[in-house]
Design a protein around this motif. Sequence first.
Motif, PDB file in Angstrom:
ATOM      1  N   VAL A  39      31.524 -35.019  32.332  1.00  0.00           N
ATOM      2  CA  VAL A  39      30.938 -34.127  33.343  1.00  0.00           C
ATOM      3  C   VAL A  39      30.079 -33.064  32.673  1.00  0.00           C
ATOM      4  N   GLY A  40      30.583 -32.480  31.592  1.00  0.00           N
ATOM      5  CA  GLY A  40      29.813 -31.475  30.864  1.00  0.00           C
ATOM      6  C   GLY A  40      28.547 -32.048  30.265  1.00  0.00           C
ATOM      7  N   LEU A  41      28.617 -33.285  29.771  1.00  0.00           N
ATOM      8  CA  LEU A  41      27.451 -33.938  29.189  1.00  0.00           C
ATOM      9  C   LEU A  41      26.331 -34.098  30.208  1.00  0.00           C
ATOM     10  N   LEU A  42      26.662 -34.647  31.371  1.00  0.00           N
ATOM     11  CA  LEU A  42      25.648 -34.906  32.388  1.00  0.00           C
ATOM     12  C   LEU A  42      25.105 -33.610  32.987  1.00  0.00           C
ATOM     13  N   ALA A  43      26.008 -32.682  33.326  1.00  0.00           N
ATOM     14  CA  ALA A  43      25.557 -31.410  33.885  1.00  0.00           C
ATOM     15  C   ALA A  43      24.810 -30.598  32.836  1.00  0.00           C
ATOM     16  N   GLY A  44      25.233 -30.709  31.569  1.00  0.00           N
ATOM     17  CA  GLY A  44      24.562 -29.987  30.495  1.00  0.00           C
ATOM     18  C   GLY A  44      23.159 -30.503  30.236  1.00  0.00           C
ATOM     19  N   MET A  45      22.926 -31.797  30.450  1.00  0.00           N
ATOM     20  CA  MET A  45      21.577 -32.348  30.282  1.00  0.00           C
ATOM     21  C   MET A  45      20.620 -31.732  31.297  1.00  0.00           C
ATOM     22  N   VAL A  46      21.115 -31.508  32.514  1.00  0.00           N
ATOM     23  CA  VAL A  46      20.294 -30.839  33.526  1.00  0.00           C
ATOM     24  C   VAL A  46      20.028 -29.399  33.106  1.00  0.00           C
ATOM     25  N   TYR A  47      21.063 -28.738  32.587  1.00  0.00           N
ATOM     26  CA  TYR A  47      20.922 -27.371  32.081  1.00  0.00           C
ATOM     27  C   TYR A  47      19.849 -27.335  30.993  1.00  0.00           C
ATOM     28  N   GLY A  48      19.987 -28.250  30.021  1.00  0.00           N
ATOM     29  CA  GLY A  48      19.067 -28.262  28.886  1.00  0.00           C
ATOM     30  C   GLY A  48      17.637 -28.585  29.254  1.00  0.00           C
ATOM     31  N   ALA A  49      17.431 -29.408  30.271  1.00  0.00           N
ATOM     32  CA  ALA A  49      16.075 -29.749  30.698  1.00  0.00           C
ATOM     33  C   ALA A  49      15.446 -28.617  31.500  1.00  0.00           C
ATOM     34  N   GLY A  95       4.305 -28.029  22.134  1.00  0.00           N
ATOM     35  CA  GLY A  95       5.665 -28.294  21.690  1.00  0.00           C
ATOM     36  C   GLY A  95       6.663 -28.451  22.821  1.00  0.00           C
ATOM     37  N   LEU A  96       6.178 -28.551  24.073  1.00  0.00           N
ATOM     38  CA  LEU A  96       7.097 -28.657  25.208  1.00  0.00           C
ATOM     39  C   LEU A  96       7.875 -29.968  25.190  1.00  0.00           C
ATOM     40  N   VAL A  97       7.212 -31.066  24.809  1.00  0.00           N
ATOM     41  CA  VAL A  97       7.878 -32.375  24.859  1.00  0.00           C
ATOM     42  C   VAL A  97       9.117 -32.413  23.960  1.00  0.00           C
ATOM     43  N   PRO A  98       9.010 -32.023  22.653  1.00  0.00           N
ATOM     44  CA  PRO A  98      10.244 -32.015  21.851  1.00  0.00           C
ATOM     45  C   PRO A  98      11.256 -30.989  22.346  1.00  0.00           C
ATOM     46  N   ALA A  99      10.774 -29.858  22.901  1.00  0.00           N
ATOM     47  CA  ALA A  99      11.700 -28.853  23.437  1.00  0.00           C
ATOM     48  C   ALA A  99      12.431 -29.398  24.652  1.00  0.00           C
ATOM     49  N   LEU A 100      11.711 -30.116  25.514  1.00  0.00           N
ATOM     50  CA  LEU A 100      12.310 -30.693  26.713  1.00  0.00           C
ATOM     51  C   LEU A 100      13.282 -31.812  26.346  1.00  0.00           C
ATOM     52  N   THR A 101      12.852 -32.657  25.411  1.00  0.00           N
ATOM     53  CA  THR A 101      13.715 -33.749  24.955  1.00  0.00           C
ATOM     54  C   THR A 101      14.969 -33.201  24.287  1.00  0.00           C
ATOM     55  N   GLY A 102      14.731 -32.284  23.341  1.00  0.00           N
ATOM     56  CA  GLY A 102      15.866 -31.704  22.632  1.00  0.00           C
ATOM     57  C   GLY A 102      16.766 -30.903  23.545  1.00  0.00           C
ATOM     58  N   GLY A 103      16.155 -30.152  24.474  1.00  0.00           N
ATOM     59  CA  GLY A 103      16.937 -29.329  25.389  1.00  0.00           C
ATOM     60  C   GLY A 103      17.892 -30.153  26.230  1.00  0.00           C
ATOM     61  N   SER A 104      17.397 -31.253  26.769  1.00  0.00           N
ATOM     62  CA  SER A 104      18.258 -32.087  27.608  1.00  0.00           C
ATOM     63  C   SER A 104      19.356 -32.754  26.789  1.00  0.00           C
ATOM     64  N   ILE A 105      19.021 -33.138  25.552  1.00  0.00           N
ATOM     65  CA  ILE A 105      20.021 -33.800  24.711  1.00  0.00           C
ATOM     66  C   ILE A 105      21.083 -32.810  24.245  1.00  0.00           C
ATOM     67  N   PHE A 106      20.633 -31.708  23.590  1.00  0.00           N
ATOM     68  CA  PHE A 106      21.679 -30.831  23.067  1.00  0.00           C
ATOM     69  C   PHE A 106      22.293 -29.937  24.132  1.00  0.00           C
ATOM     70  N   GLY A 107      21.644 -29.816  25.303  1.00  0.00           N
ATOM     71  CA  GLY A 107      22.311 -29.157  26.417  1.00  0.00           C
ATOM     72  C   GLY A 107      23.513 -29.963  26.856  1.00  0.00           C
ATOM     73  N   GLY A 108      23.316 -31.290  26.933  1.00  0.00           N
ATOM     74  CA  GLY A 108      24.426 -32.168  27.283  1.00  0.00           C
ATOM     75  C   GLY A 108      25.496 -32.195  26.211  1.00  0.00           C
TER      76      GLY A 108
END
Length: 321
Positions: A39-49, A95-108
């Motif tokens: 649950v944290g992984l999936l919700a965190g990916m939304v947070y990170g994106a 640099g938005l693309v790596p930030a968006l990609t990284g944000g969704s991954i490490f947010g999750g």
Amino acid sequence: MTIARVPVSSPPSHAPDVKRSSFKGELAGKGNATTEAVVGLLAGMVYGATSPLAGHPFDTVKTKMQAQASHRNCTSMDVVRYVYKTEGVKGFYRGLVPALTGGSIFGGIVLGAYGGTFAACEGTILAEPIPGTGGLRGAVVAGGIVSAASRSVIETPLALIKIRRQTGQSWLISPQSQHTLVNAGLQVKELYKGMGPTFWRSTFMLGTFFILNDYAVRLIPDVVNAPVVGPFVKGGVCATIGWLLAWPIEVVKSRVQADRTSNYGNKTTIRLIREIVKEEGLARTFRGIGPGICKSFVSNGAAMFMFHFLHEFMEKDESSS
């Protein structure tokens, strides 16, 4: 004399699991470790994106002020005017693309690691309040440390690419050998430049964030659970305080990752902070704090709003199932 035997009823074979106590608004629910991690992984990916989408322009200004030599003596408004004049609006989203990609991954990864670790501590001494802390549980601290380590592994290479893009540099290194595998290894090594300060920055920032959230949901529940204000208090305020404490390390991280020479070598984070203070003054360790605070409050507040919306939906769906 006959001794009567008292029948002892055996526990039902399908006794329901005992749910641990929790507080409304916590970043981890009452499920088991696996459930909370997913649950944290999936919700965190939304947070990170959501976070970089809301705050990337502030981050670009902050990074240029910290890491680009030509902007180290400029104010945030000077940088804003320069970027807009030379590159237009799109310049703020470099640099938005790596930030968006990284944000969704490490947010999750971060919120999944926290939720899983927090739940796994149930039944251990870490689930009990730490004496003299006003009720802070060791599970919160443990979750913060695991989250910081997990985030650092994922974030370091993506942050380096983002910073190099924001400062107008290439993140690729020139081939230094005729052997492809050797060059690949050197490229990976370059991508993990700044791993040390990234870990310590994340530990201070995430540790503060999770600890303040734990106090908030217990001490001011009416505020943190308010529909709109709550997420911005939990995400915006708590995360921003964490950033303030970790900011000198963030400055070091940005400089190390923007550097394409061997100037920083194997120097420790503490040594680099001391060198900056000695050569440039204490104020330099808080370079870019203005746009950084704006970015943190806006992006983390908006991200927390989306996190709780999805987290509560998934928790309800899990309970009904």
